[in-house]
Design a protein around this motif. Structure first.
Motif, PDB file in Angstrom:
ATOM      1  N   THR A 171      60.876  42.432  44.788  1.00 35.60           N
ATOM      2  CA  THR A 171      61.737  41.479  45.491  1.00 35.60           C
ATOM      3  C   THR A 171      61.503  40.034  45.068  1.00 35.60           C
ATOM      4  O   THR A 171      62.330  39.177  45.336  1.00 35.60           O
ATOM      5  CB  THR A 171      61.531  41.602  47.011  1.00 35.60           C
ATOM      6  N   ASP A 172      60.381  39.752  44.438  1.00 34.29           N
ATOM      7  CA  ASP A 172      60.078  38.400  43.962  1.00 34.29           C
ATOM      8  C   ASP A 172      59.795  38.498  42.468  1.00 34.29           C
ATOM      9  O   ASP A 172      58.775  39.031  42.056  1.00 34.29           O
ATOM     10  CB  ASP A 172      58.864  37.837  44.709  1.00 34.29           C
ATOM     11  N   MET A 173      60.716  38.011  41.673  1.00 36.31           N
ATOM     12  CA  MET A 173      60.635  38.182  40.225  1.00 36.31           C
ATOM     13  C   MET A 173      59.593  37.281  39.561  1.00 36.31           C
ATOM     14  O   MET A 173      59.297  37.444  38.385  1.00 36.31           O
ATOM     15  CB  MET A 173      62.010  37.901  39.591  1.00 36.31           C
ATOM     16  N   ARG A 174      59.030  36.350  40.308  1.00 34.95           N
ATOM     17  CA  ARG A 174      58.031  35.465  39.700  1.00 34.95           C
ATOM     18  C   ARG A 174      56.756  36.242  39.392  1.00 34.95           C
ATOM     19  O   ARG A 174      56.339  37.090  40.182  1.00 34.95           O
ATOM     20  CB  ARG A 174      57.685  34.310  40.638  1.00 34.95           C
ATOM     21  N   PRO A 175      56.117  35.958  38.252  1.00 30.53           N
ATOM     22  CA  PRO A 175      54.829  36.591  37.964  1.00 30.53           C
ATOM     23  C   PRO A 175      53.816  36.254  39.061  1.00 30.53           C
ATOM     24  O   PRO A 175      53.892  35.191  39.692  1.00 30.53           O
ATOM     25  CB  PRO A 175      54.408  35.970  36.632  1.00 30.53           C
ATOM     26  N   ARG A 176      52.881  37.159  39.287  1.00 27.57           N
ATOM     27  CA  ARG A 176      51.884  36.971  40.330  1.00 27.57           C
ATOM     28  C   ARG A 176      51.125  35.661  40.156  1.00 27.57           C
ATOM     29  O   ARG A 176      50.877  34.939  41.131  1.00 27.57           O
ATOM     30  CB  ARG A 176      50.907  38.129  40.349  1.00 27.57           C
ATOM     31  N   SER A 177      50.753  35.306  38.921  1.00 33.46           N
ATOM     32  CA  SER A 177      49.994  34.072  38.692  1.00 33.46           C
ATOM     33  C   SER A 177      50.791  32.851  39.139  1.00 33.46           C
ATOM     34  O   SER A 177      50.226  31.902  39.695  1.00 33.46           O
ATOM     35  CB  SER A 177      49.592  33.947  37.232  1.00 33.46           C
ATOM     36  N   LEU A 178      52.091  32.844  38.951  1.00 37.72           N
ATOM     37  CA  LEU A 178      52.920  31.723  39.397  1.00 37.72           C
ATOM     38  C   LEU A 178      52.998  31.692  40.919  1.00 37.72           C
ATOM     39  O   LEU A 178      52.891  30.621  41.526  1.00 37.72           O
ATOM     40  CB  LEU A 178      54.320  31.819  38.792  1.00 37.72           C
ATOM     41  N   ARG A 179      53.171  32.854  41.556  1.00 36.50           N
ATOM     42  CA  ARG A 179      53.205  32.888  43.022  1.00 36.50           C
ATOM     43  C   ARG A 179      51.900  32.351  43.597  1.00 36.50           C
ATOM     44  O   ARG A 179      51.913  31.578  44.556  1.00 36.50           O
ATOM     45  CB  ARG A 179      53.447  34.322  43.515  1.00 36.50           C
ATOM     46  N   GLU A 180      50.783  32.749  43.018  1.00 35.33           N
ATOM     47  CA  GLU A 180      49.483  32.285  43.503  1.00 35.33           C
ATOM     48  C   GLU A 180      49.333  30.778  43.272  1.00 35.33           C
ATOM     49  O   GLU A 180      48.832  30.060  44.138  1.00 35.33           O
ATOM     50  CB  GLU A 180      48.356  33.039  42.812  1.00 35.33           C
ATOM     51  N   PHE A 181      49.768  30.283  42.133  1.00 37.39           N
ATOM     52  CA  PHE A 181      49.712  28.851  41.828  1.00 37.39           C
ATOM     53  C   PHE A 181      50.543  28.043  42.820  1.00 37.39           C
ATOM     54  O   PHE A 181      50.140  26.963  43.238  1.00 37.39           O
ATOM     55  CB  PHE A 181      50.195  28.600  40.402  1.00 37.39           C
ATOM     56  N   MET A 182      51.688  28.604  43.209  1.00 40.30           N
ATOM     57  CA  MET A 182      52.588  27.898  44.127  1.00 40.30           C
ATOM     58  C   MET A 182      52.183  28.098  45.588  1.00 40.30           C
ATOM     59  O   MET A 182      52.852  27.593  46.482  1.00 40.30           O
ATOM     60  CB  MET A 182      54.018  28.360  43.898  1.00 40.30           C
ATOM     61  N   GLY A 183      51.122  28.863  45.830  1.00 43.57           N
ATOM     62  CA  GLY A 183      50.637  29.020  47.183  1.00 43.57           C
ATOM     63  C   GLY A 183      51.320  30.099  47.988  1.00 43.57           C
ATOM     64  O   GLY A 183      51.321  30.080  49.209  1.00 43.57           O
ATOM     65  N   ARG A 184      51.929  31.035  47.336  1.00 48.58           N
ATOM     66  CA  ARG A 184      52.566  32.149  48.035  1.00 48.58           C
ATOM     67  C   ARG A 184      52.223  33.437  47.389  1.00 48.58           C
ATOM     68  O   ARG A 184      52.255  33.766  46.339  1.00 48.58           O
ATOM     69  CB  ARG A 184      54.089  31.983  48.089  1.00 48.58           C
TER      70      ARG A 184
END
Length: 61
Positions: free
Chosen positions: A48-61
């Motif tokens: 459901t969230d196409m962003r790579p995990r590393s980007l989600r973690e960097f963005m705080g989600r």
């Protein structure tokens, strides 16, 4: 009918791979297998969230 398996990499990105072959390096089977359309529908449900995990973690989600 060709059988596929759903695979996921360390960035939580999904793809399909042939069920009778070992997943490529960097990808792990998720345990879901079936026809191509079934596997792609499953990916649509779970990815459901196409962003790579590393980007989600960097963005705080």
């Amino acid at each position: 009918m060709e059988q596929y398996q759903v695979v996921r990499n360390d960035e939580d990105q999904y793809s399909i791979w042939f069920a009778d072959q070992t997943a490529p390096a960097g990808w792990q089977p998720t345990g879901f297998a079936g026809g191509k359309d079934e596997c792609l529908a499953h990916i649509d449900e779970v990815w459901t969230d196409m962003r790579p995990r590393s980007l989600r973690e960097f963005m705080g989600r």
